[in-house]
Design an enzyme around this catalytic site. Sequence first.
Site, PDB file in Angstrom:
ATOM      1  NE  ARG A   1     -10.897  -4.913  -8.053  1.00  0.00           N
ATOM      2  CZ  ARG A   1     -11.215  -3.937  -8.898  1.00  0.00           C
ATOM      3  NH1 ARG A   1     -10.703  -3.908 -10.109  1.00  0.00           N
ATOM      4  NH2 ARG A   1     -12.068  -2.997  -8.535  1.00  0.00           N
TER       5      ARG A   1
ATOM      6  CG  HIS B   1      -9.090  -0.723  -9.192  1.00  0.00           C
ATOM      7  ND1 HIS B   1      -8.219  -1.733  -8.879  1.00  0.00           N
ATOM      8  CD2 HIS B   1      -9.590  -0.298  -8.001  1.00  0.00           C
ATOM      9  CE1 HIS B   1      -8.190  -1.918  -7.574  1.00  0.00           C
ATOM     10  NE2 HIS B   1      -9.014  -1.054  -7.001  1.00  0.00           N
TER      11      HIS B   1
ATOM     12  CG  HIS C   1     -11.462   2.826  -5.387  1.00  0.00           C
ATOM     13  ND1 HIS C   1     -10.871   3.329  -4.255  1.00  0.00           N
ATOM     14  CD2 HIS C   1     -10.874   1.615  -5.631  1.00  0.00           C
ATOM     15  CE1 HIS C   1      -9.972   2.450  -3.821  1.00  0.00           C
ATOM     16  NE2 HIS C   1      -9.941   1.410  -4.633  1.00  0.00           N
TER      17      HIS C   1
ATOM     18  CD  GLU D   1      -7.848  -0.730  -2.018  1.00  0.00           C
ATOM     19  OE1 GLU D   1      -8.577  -0.371  -2.966  1.00  0.00           O
ATOM     20  OE2 GLU D   1      -6.919  -1.540  -2.159  1.00  0.00           O
TER      21      GLU D   1
ATOM     22  CG  HIS E   1      -4.916   0.846  -6.179  1.00  0.00           C
ATOM     23  ND1 HIS E   1      -5.640   2.007  -6.117  1.00  0.00           N
ATOM     24  CD2 HIS E   1      -5.755  -0.141  -5.791  1.00  0.00           C
ATOM     25  CE1 HIS E   1      -6.864   1.737  -5.699  1.00  0.00           C
ATOM     26  NE2 HIS E   1      -6.961   0.440  -5.502  1.00  0.00           N
TER      27      HIS E   1
ATOM     28  CD  GLU F   1     -16.956  -6.730  -4.715  1.00  0.00           C
ATOM     29  OE1 GLU F   1     -15.761  -6.938  -4.501  1.00  0.00           O
ATOM     30  OE2 GLU F   1     -17.838  -7.582  -4.562  1.00  0.00           O
TER      31      GLU F   1
ATOM     32  CG  HIS G   1     -18.250  -1.488  22.245  1.00  0.00           C
ATOM     33  ND1 HIS G   1     -18.193  -0.116  22.129  1.00  0.00           N
ATOM     34  CD2 HIS G   1     -17.092  -1.954  21.716  1.00  0.00           C
ATOM     35  CE1 HIS G   1     -17.055   0.224  21.549  1.00  0.00           C
ATOM     36  NE2 HIS G   1     -16.357  -0.859  21.291  1.00  0.00           N
TER      37      HIS G   1
HETATM   38 MN    MN Z   1      -8.839  -0.547  -4.924  1.00  0.00          MN
HETATM   39 MN    MN Z   2     -14.206  -0.899  20.633  1.00  0.00          MN
END
Ligand code: MN
Ligand code: MN
Length: 383
Positions: free
Chosen positions: A91, A94, A96, A100, A139, A162, A321
């Site tokens: 990859r 890059h 951003h 991440e 990275h 992305e 939940h």
């Molecule tokens: Mn990344």
């Molecule tokens: Mn949960």
Amino acid sequence: MSVAATGNGVSRTASLSDPGPENKVLLRANPSSNDPPPTDRGNPGPLWYSFDLAPKRVESGGWTHQVTQRELPSSTDLAGVNMRLTAGSFRELHWHKANEWAIMLSGQARVSLLQADGKMFIDDVGAGDLWYFPAGLPHSIQGLGDDGCEFLLVFDQGDFSEDDTFLVSEFLAYTSPEMVKKNTGWSRESIDKLPKKELYIFDATPPASLADDRRFLGEHLETKNRYTFRMAAMQPTISSPGGDARVVDSTNFPISSSIAAAMVTIKPGAMREMHWHPNAAEWQYWIKGKGRMTVVTTGATARTVDFHANDVGYVPSMAGHCIENTGSEDLVFLEMFKSPRFEDISLNEWIARMPDAMAQAHLKLPISVVRHAPQTKLALLAK
Ligand code: MN
Ligand code: MN
């Protein structure tokens, strides 16, 4: 016999009959949507999407697809990308705007990250390992071994894409050659050979050993900050007959300051207890097995949804939940939060802390029955 507008004589089976066209594949996979429990009410909004519905971008050396706020509009906190790199493939280098978080799902990869102080972190990761790369720091990810890798990336911006990353190829390709020459000292002839457009995912030769790469960095190797974490190898945070959970957040993985995670295993027939999270919405990635989740939110709105591996689940912030393993093998999924800390509130624990009169007034049950429930937070309840 007319059955219209009676409201009292038509069996549920008859009422559910569906003489028109059906997508039988989806119907079979989603019994809870087709035949919802009678306690479901209204529509709490989208709670499910699957990477297997998302468009896949295939390049020489791998593929990628994403489930973001565009696919699952309620998920404004987090977005996910599922990516495959064959052995040696990159990859592209890059950076951003979002932080991440990542987990390796299969295989091995080498990851690197440059800090603002000029030191580079470099490490190899395998299945069940994490990494966390803060926004803005450049990275790389490269597939290793015989078969490369597959991983899940989670970003702390729901509308992350992305396709919206800063790439080393584009920085060079879209800066005037005169300035690139001044910046690098490379000849114009060399500059003309640079990639003219993004590389993004591309095949390459597998790298040298990790030890060799670290030796190359020498004094510039980052050794204090840890950007990777061995999640699958850690002792479970919670272990019980119903399953276990591994919690990783900024308390045990300090660099992960904006994303908290729990990897939860639920045994067949067991359930993740009725609970909610006081600090964030929950974004889920289902790794293995199958199950169903009921979400109860405000305005007497509730829905039960079925999940399978490679699906994404969503729970609105603070909504109650619970999740049941409906399959015959272990169910494994990730609970992800845009928060420095994992926190949950157990309904059973709350009831256990209610003085008798308070509990009885609300539950309308004899106190002996009330106290039969678990008297502590169990997280996972055995079958
Ligand atoms: Mn990344
Ligand atoms: Mn949960």
